[in-house]
Design a protein around this motif. Structure first.
Motif, PDB file in Angstrom:
ATOM      1  N   GLU A 108     -23.032  -0.209   5.705  1.00 32.88           N
ATOM      2  CA  GLU A 108     -23.268  -1.046   5.400  1.00 32.88           C
ATOM      3  C   GLU A 108     -23.851  -1.068   3.680  1.00 32.88           C
ATOM      4  OE1 GLU A 108     -27.579   0.061   7.208  1.00 32.88           O
ATOM      5  OE2 GLU A 108     -26.744   1.827   7.036  1.00 32.88           O
ATOM      6  N   LEU A 109     -23.896  -2.759   3.294  1.00 33.25           N
ATOM      7  CA  LEU A 109     -24.243  -3.261   1.993  1.00 33.25           C
ATOM      8  C   LEU A 109     -25.270  -2.474   0.818  1.00 33.25           C
ATOM      9  CD1 LEU A 109     -22.109  -3.942  -0.738  1.00 33.25           C
ATOM     10  CD2 LEU A 109     -23.414  -6.323  -0.056  1.00 33.25           C
ATOM     11  N   LEU A 110     -25.463  -1.886   0.857  1.00 32.28           N
ATOM     12  CA  LEU A 110     -26.285  -2.220   0.280  1.00 32.28           C
ATOM     13  C   LEU A 110     -26.736  -2.068  -1.497  1.00 32.28           C
ATOM     14  CD1 LEU A 110     -26.808   1.838  -0.598  1.00 32.28           C
ATOM     15  CD2 LEU A 110     -27.255   0.512   1.467  1.00 32.28           C
ATOM     16  N   ALA A 111     -25.767  -2.212  -2.491  1.00 34.32           N
ATOM     17  CA  ALA A 111     -26.102  -3.194  -3.675  1.00 34.32           C
ATOM     18  C   ALA A 111     -24.954  -3.907  -4.163  1.00 34.32           C
ATOM     19  CB  ALA A 111     -26.382  -2.151  -4.598  1.00 34.32           C
ATOM     20  N   TYR A 112     -25.109  -4.863  -5.192  1.00 30.80           N
ATOM     21  CA  TYR A 112     -24.090  -5.269  -5.318  1.00 30.80           C
ATOM     22  C   TYR A 112     -23.582  -5.319  -7.037  1.00 30.80           C
ATOM     23  CZ  TYR A 112     -20.744  -9.768  -6.305  1.00 30.80           C
ATOM     24  OH  TYR A 112     -20.355 -10.811  -6.410  1.00 30.80           O
ATOM     25  N   ARG A 163     -18.111 -13.206   3.123  1.00 34.40           N
ATOM     26  CA  ARG A 163     -19.718 -14.006   3.239  1.00 34.40           C
ATOM     27  C   ARG A 163     -19.772 -15.052   1.954  1.00 34.40           C
ATOM     28  NH1 ARG A 163     -24.275  -9.105   3.035  1.00 34.40           N
ATOM     29  NH2 ARG A 163     -23.235  -7.694   3.865  1.00 34.40           N
ATOM     30  N   HIS A 164     -20.502 -15.785   2.691  1.00 32.58           N
ATOM     31  CA  HIS A 164     -20.669 -16.925   1.869  1.00 32.58           C
ATOM     32  C   HIS A 164     -20.889 -16.891   0.944  1.00 32.58           C
ATOM     33  CE1 HIS A 164     -21.337 -18.472   5.770  1.00 32.58           C
ATOM     34  NE2 HIS A 164     -22.322 -18.193   6.030  1.00 32.58           N
ATOM     35  N   PHE A 193     -19.694  -2.342  -5.599  1.00 35.00           N
ATOM     36  CA  PHE A 193     -20.682  -2.844  -4.829  1.00 35.00           C
ATOM     37  C   PHE A 193     -20.868  -0.998  -4.486  1.00 35.00           C
ATOM     38  CE2 PHE A 193     -19.230  -6.814  -3.453  1.00 35.00           C
ATOM     39  CZ  PHE A 193     -17.741  -6.559  -4.308  1.00 35.00           C
ATOM     40  N   TRP A 194     -22.403  -0.993  -3.596  1.00 38.22           N
ATOM     41  CA  TRP A 194     -22.034   0.690  -3.250  1.00 38.22           C
ATOM     42  C   TRP A 194     -22.992  -0.042  -1.493  1.00 38.22           C
ATOM     43  CZ3 TRP A 194     -22.525   5.410  -5.038  1.00 38.22           C
ATOM     44  CH2 TRP A 194     -22.657   5.589  -5.868  1.00 38.22           C
ATOM     45  N   TYR A 195     -21.861   1.457  -0.733  1.00 35.88           N
ATOM     46  CA  TYR A 195     -22.123   1.241   0.929  1.00 35.88           C
ATOM     47  C   TYR A 195     -22.298   2.331   0.968  1.00 35.88           C
ATOM     48  CZ  TYR A 195     -19.099  -2.838   0.854  1.00 35.88           C
ATOM     49  OH  TYR A 195     -18.400  -4.232   0.522  1.00 35.88           O
ATOM     50  N   ARG A 196     -23.591   2.404   2.347  1.00 33.93           N
ATOM     51  CA  ARG A 196     -23.698   3.240   3.057  1.00 33.93           C
ATOM     52  C   ARG A 196     -23.429   3.725   4.430  1.00 33.93           C
ATOM     53  NH1 ARG A 196     -29.787   4.812   3.650  1.00 33.93           N
ATOM     54  NH2 ARG A 196     -29.816   2.125   5.193  1.00 33.93           N
ATOM     55  N   GLN A 197     -22.478   4.173   4.892  1.00 34.37           N
ATOM     56  CA  GLN A 197     -21.295   4.873   6.527  1.00 34.37           C
ATOM     57  C   GLN A 197     -22.296   6.009   6.772  1.00 34.37           C
ATOM     58  OE1 GLN A 197     -17.447   5.973   6.631  1.00 34.37           O
ATOM     59  NE2 GLN A 197     -17.125   3.790   7.554  1.00 34.37           N
ATOM     60  N   THR A 198     -22.506   4.993   8.690  1.00 31.80           N
ATOM     61  CA  THR A 198     -23.364   6.346   9.115  1.00 31.80           C
ATOM     62  C   THR A 198     -22.326   6.171  10.824  1.00 31.80           C
ATOM     63  OG1 THR A 198     -25.560   5.051  10.125  1.00 31.80           O
ATOM     64  CG2 THR A 198     -25.926   6.284   8.261  1.00 31.80           C
ATOM     65  N   MET A 199     -22.310   6.813  11.416  1.00 30.44           N
ATOM     66  CA  MET A 199     -21.467   6.925  13.020  1.00 30.44           C
ATOM     67  C   MET A 199     -22.415   5.592  13.925  1.00 30.44           C
ATOM     68  SD  MET A 199     -18.893   7.934  13.584  1.00 30.44           S
ATOM     69  CE  MET A 199     -19.094   8.489  15.113  1.00 30.44           C
ATOM     70  N   MET A 248     -19.104 -10.162  -1.745  1.00 26.06           N
ATOM     71  CA  MET A 248     -19.222  -8.980  -0.826  1.00 26.06           C
ATOM     72  C   MET A 248     -18.407  -9.549   0.303  1.00 26.06           C
ATOM     73  SD  MET A 248     -23.436  -9.872  -1.258  1.00 26.06           S
ATOM     74  CE  MET A 248     -23.740 -10.887  -1.636  1.00 26.06           C
ATOM     75  N   LEU A 249     -18.542  -8.375   1.007  1.00 30.42           N
ATOM     76  CA  LEU A 249     -17.937  -8.163   2.054  1.00 30.42           C
ATOM     77  C   LEU A 249     -18.304  -7.746   3.928  1.00 30.42           C
ATOM     78  CD1 LEU A 249     -14.369  -6.750   1.228  1.00 30.42           C
ATOM     79  CD2 LEU A 249     -14.976  -8.758   1.440  1.00 30.42           C
TER      80      LEU A 249
END
Lengths: 111, 117
Positions: free
Chosen positions: B44-48, A93-94, B33-39, A98-99
């Motif tokens: 999706e990125l939740l937090a960094y 990302r910019h 990083f925290w991500y959530r994955q659904t079909m 982050m990706l």
């Protein structure tokens, strides 16, 4: 917003066939990555391409970064059942580390 | 072989209950990083976090989700109260946080599969 679109979404082929999957964007990326995710596991990095036009090979996998750095492709030669999984492309990302991830191509290789 | 670990691997809970997911990043990594994955939505990125400080949580529903790093070896993601639409696989990833225009490698944990009934 930088978006990455992957195609096809699903691909089911027989062992030994060749295939190509694509990752496209309307935005320019400084680099793109490809990850593979096997069922029940997290994504694992396969490769990072950083130069427009670059081609990288990883055994039977060939990765290409478009000249304009807006797209990338992954070609698999003589696919094997062990190649089954979800292939994700990602770009920075910019800001920060982050990706942005594409929606993925779900590949199934049947014996 | 350094790996990101996540607990629990699976969690089934009832709507309204609190859920806490834990992650141990790779030693020496300073981004988490925290991500959530659904079909339907993909990854999706939740937090960094960088050096334990939250830098971006714009992808996280603020009313019910919270993410913290109590120390460098532990990151937590809490959902309170949980809802059926929160059912997904939640991934934690860590990275070296190299300052570069190029993509930094992220190392993912095995995920927590959450089912909210």
């Amino acid at each position: 917003t930088q978006l990455l679109e992957q195609s096809p979404q699903f691909l089911s082929i027989q062992e030994g066939e060749n295939l190509t999957v694509y990752c496209n964007s309307s935005s320019v990326f400084s680099s793109l990555q490809w990850y593979r995710q096997e069922p029940g596991e997290g994504p694992v990095l396969l490769v990072t391409v950083v130069t427009g036009g670059e081609v990288k090979k990883l055994k039977r996998l060939t990765f290409q970064f478009g000249d304009a750095r807006k797209d990338s492709s992954l070609h698999i030669t003589a696919a094997q059942p062990g190649d089954t999984g979800l292939y994700l492309c990602a770009g920075p990302r910019h800001a920060g580390n982050m990706l942005t991830f594409g929606g993925g191509t779900r590949l199934m290789v049947k014996p | 072989d350094a790996r990101v670990t996540q607990t629990p691997r699976h969690k089934v809970t009832e709507m309204g209950q609190e859920v806490t997911m834990r992650c141990q990043p790779i030693l020496g990594h300073n981004t988490v990083f925290w991500y959530r994955q659904t079909m339907m939505q993909g990854l999706e990125l939740l937090a960094y976090f960088r050096n334990r400080a939250p830098l971006d949580d714009s992808g996280m529903p603020k009313d019910r989700f919270s993410a913290e790093m109590p120390d460098a070896t532990l990151a937590t993601l809490k959902i309170q109260p949980s809802e059926p639409r929160d059912s997904a696989v939640y991934f934690c990833a860590s990275g070296l946080g190299k300052t570069s225009v190029h993509a930094d490698t992220q190392y993912f944990g095995p995920g927590t599969r959450l089912t909210v009934l």
